[in-house]
Design a protein around this motif. Structure first.
Motif, mmCIF file in Angstrom:
data_model
loop_
_atom_site.group_PDB
_atom_site.id
_atom_site.type_symbol
_atom_site.label_atom_id
_atom_site.label_comp_id
_atom_site.label_asym_id
_atom_site.label_seq_id
_atom_site.Cartn_x
_atom_site.Cartn_y
_atom_site.Cartn_z
ATOM 1 N N ARG A 1 37.985 32.736 45.506
ATOM 2 C CA ARG A 1 39.257 32.634 44.790
ATOM 3 C C ARG A 1 39.687 31.182 44.678
ATOM 4 O O ARG A 1 40.143 30.724 43.636
ATOM 5 C CB ARG A 1 40.338 33.442 45.513
ATOM 6 C CG ARG A 1 40.215 34.926 45.270
ATOM 7 C CD ARG A 1 41.228 35.717 46.058
ATOM 8 N NE ARG A 1 41.139 37.125 45.692
ATOM 9 C CZ ARG A 1 41.925 37.714 44.788
ATOM 10 N NH1 ARG A 1 42.851 37.035 44.193
ATOM 11 N NH2 ARG A 1 41.772 38.987 44.492
ATOM 12 N N ARG A 2 39.531 30.431 45.760
ATOM 13 C CA ARG A 2 39.954 29.021 45.727
ATOM 14 C C ARG A 2 39.017 28.200 44.850
ATOM 15 O O ARG A 2 39.451 27.247 44.210
ATOM 16 C CB ARG A 2 39.985 28.458 47.148
ATOM 17 C CG ARG A 2 41.195 28.956 47.892
ATOM 18 C CD ARG A 2 41.273 28.426 49.278
ATOM 19 N NE ARG A 2 42.423 28.996 49.961
ATOM 20 C CZ ARG A 2 42.659 28.839 51.245
ATOM 21 N NH1 ARG A 2 41.841 28.137 52.004
ATOM 22 N NH2 ARG A 2 43.715 29.377 51.793
ATOM 23 N N GLU B 1 35.804 35.901 50.650
ATOM 24 C CA GLU B 1 36.356 36.111 49.304
ATOM 25 C C GLU B 1 37.384 35.031 48.949
ATOM 26 O O GLU B 1 37.499 34.609 47.795
ATOM 27 C CB GLU B 1 37.021 37.482 49.239
ATOM 28 C CG GLU B 1 37.450 37.844 47.817
ATOM 29 C CD GLU B 1 38.367 39.055 47.762
ATOM 30 O OE1 GLU B 1 38.325 39.865 48.700
ATOM 31 O OE2 GLU B 1 39.120 39.150 46.786
ATOM 32 N N ILE B 2 38.090 34.586 49.985
ATOM 33 C CA ILE B 2 39.122 33.572 49.718
ATOM 34 C C ILE B 2 38.503 32.269 49.196
ATOM 35 O O ILE B 2 39.098 31.546 48.409
ATOM 36 C CB ILE B 2 39.980 33.333 50.979
ATOM 37 C CG1 ILE B 2 41.326 32.746 50.584
ATOM 38 C CG2 ILE B 2 39.295 32.440 52.002
ATOM 39 C CD1 ILE B 2 42.349 32.762 51.693
ATOM 40 N N HIS B 3 37.254 32.002 49.624
ATOM 41 C CA HIS B 3 36.572 30.803 49.125
ATOM 42 C C HIS B 3 36.280 30.937 47.629
ATOM 43 O O HIS B 3 36.419 29.978 46.877
ATOM 44 C CB HIS B 3 35.261 30.570 49.889
ATOM 45 C CG HIS B 3 35.477 30.147 51.308
ATOM 46 N ND1 HIS B 3 35.080 30.910 52.388
ATOM 47 C CD2 HIS B 3 36.082 29.059 51.819
ATOM 48 C CE1 HIS B 3 35.428 30.292 53.499
ATOM 49 N NE2 HIS B 3 36.037 29.172 53.193
ATOM 50 N N ARG C 1 40.185 28.608 41.352
ATOM 51 C CA ARG C 1 41.426 27.852 41.133
ATOM 52 C C ARG C 1 41.126 26.360 40.979
ATOM 53 O O ARG C 1 41.645 25.701 40.081
ATOM 54 C CB ARG C 1 42.330 28.076 42.336
ATOM 55 C CG ARG C 1 43.781 27.965 42.041
ATOM 56 C CD ARG C 1 44.595 28.597 43.136
ATOM 57 N NE ARG C 1 44.484 27.913 44.417
ATOM 58 C CZ ARG C 1 44.972 28.380 45.563
ATOM 59 N NH1 ARG C 1 45.571 29.557 45.571
ATOM 60 N NH2 ARG C 1 44.857 27.714 46.665
#
Lengths: 322, 57
Positions: free
Chosen positions: B12-13, B8-10, B16
């Protein structure tokens, strides 16, 4: 955190909700306040008696908006502690843990410098200087100094929000005039009744945060008196605007109707006591607050209509008396 | 360790980075447009001093 550590067993299943997204950085710029900045700056620029190239006008308004957003980010950086304890602001990016204070500071400073320099390059350095002063006034004079020190914080801080139409006018003309000063005064005098009405019905927030709002320091009766006095002064000023070159018959009609409604609302608030407010859950105060939003947009909208009519050669003009 | 899993962090990044990329692209377009307007209307033309004949006329 590296990609390798993300895949390690200890991070599996975590939601990473605290990882900032682009929208969180955008939220630092206070987009709702920015709409007011964009609108009033655009009216100031378009009402000016000097034609500006449409693309230059677009850029000037954009840079004014970015400057306003930058001061919003710096405000959130400084006020993160009180934002965390107020229900209305607790979900802002810093108290929510999505963006660090240092990131907000860096973004605010970078965008401040960027907006001032590019407004200077796009239009003129007088407008850029006015924008720089506005950012300084909002961040240092209002946020850092007055907000936590005096119950007149809203009155003086309101000046920062009142500068955009003046900057828009300056971007077009390179100076100031009676019209741009009156547009400044319109927003400046509108801010106290608008915020004090809000403070009357979200009172606990300001109590908890320890912000010396008039409602907290001088009581609610005094706040009601202040709302009435400021509204009466505002009404006189708003109607006077009709007799400048930026005003006209259409503006006068809008101003007379809205100011009659606004004075009636302030009078109703003045007549009430706390028992009446508790009984109807601050119905009159909430109605006045909503009307105040319409009030400002309608006044600047009417100035814009007058400017468009004048450009089309349809302006009847009461202007030039003031 | 292989990085085959989309976390999930990928996402989100990526959002961004995409936002920042689009902002920078828009900034380039604005500066280009502003330059075109300023150059085409002669903002950067050097101010011409009148010639001796023009002065005497």
């Amino acid at each position: 955190m590296s990609d390798a550590s993300i895949n390690s067993p200890e991070f599996q299943g975590q939601a990473f909700e605290s990882e900032a997204q682009f929208g969180d950085y955008f939220a630092l710029l206070k987009p709702r306040v920015m709409t007011l900045v964009v609108f009033t700056a655009a009216v100031g620029l378009l009402a000016a008696p000097v034609a500006v190239h449409p693309f230059v006008a677009f850029c000037a308004i954009l840079f004014i908006a970015v400057g306003g957003g930058a001061s919003g980010a710096l405000n959130m950086w400084w006020d993160a502690d009180i934002d965390a304890v107020m229900k209305r602001t607790a979900r802002r990016p810093i108290p929510a843990g999505k963006v660090t204070g240092d990131e907000a500071l860096a973004l605010g400073l970078a965008l401040s410098g960027f907006s001032v320099v590019f407004l200077g390059l796009a239009s003129n350095w007088f407008a850029a200087g006015l924008l720089a002063f506005t950012i300084f006034f909002y961040v240092v004079v209002y946020t850092m100094w007055l907000k936590r020190w005096t119950p007149q914080n809203i009155v003086i801080g309101g000046a920062a929000g009142a500068f955009p139409p003046m900057i828009g006018w300056a971007a077009a003309t390179g100076g100031i005039s009676v019209e741009s000063v009156l547009m400044f005064c319109l927003t400046f005098m509108w801010t106290p009744p608008h915020f004090w009405a809000l403070a009357l019905f979200i009172r606990k927030d300001y109590d908890h945060a320890g912000v010396p709002m008039l409602t907290v320091t001088h009581g609610r009766r005094v706040t009601r008196n202040h709302i009435l006095v400021y509204t009466l002064l505002l009404a006189a000023l708003a109607v006077a605007m009709a007799f400048t070159t930026a005003g006209g018959p259409f503006y006068l009609a809008v101003a007379v109707v809205l100011n009659a409604m606004f004075v009636k609302g302030a009078w109703d608030i003045w007549r009430r006591d706390e028992e009446m407010c508790e009984a109807d859950n601050f119905r009159v105060e909430k109605k006045f607050f909503k009307l105040s939003l319409l009030y400002l947009f309608a006044h600047f909208g009417a100035i814009l209509v007058e400017a468009v009519m004048s450009r089309l050669g349809m302006g009847l003009g009461l202007g030039g008396w003031i | 360790m292989s990085l085959n899993k989309q976390h999930e962090i990928h996402n989100r990044r990526f959002g961004r980075n995409l936002g920042l990329g689009l902002t920078l692209g828009a900034f380039m377009a604005i500066i280009f447009g502003l330059t075109m307007v300023k150059v085409s209307r002669g903002d950067y033309e050097p101010s011409r001093t009148p010639t001796a004949t023009e002065v005497t006329q």
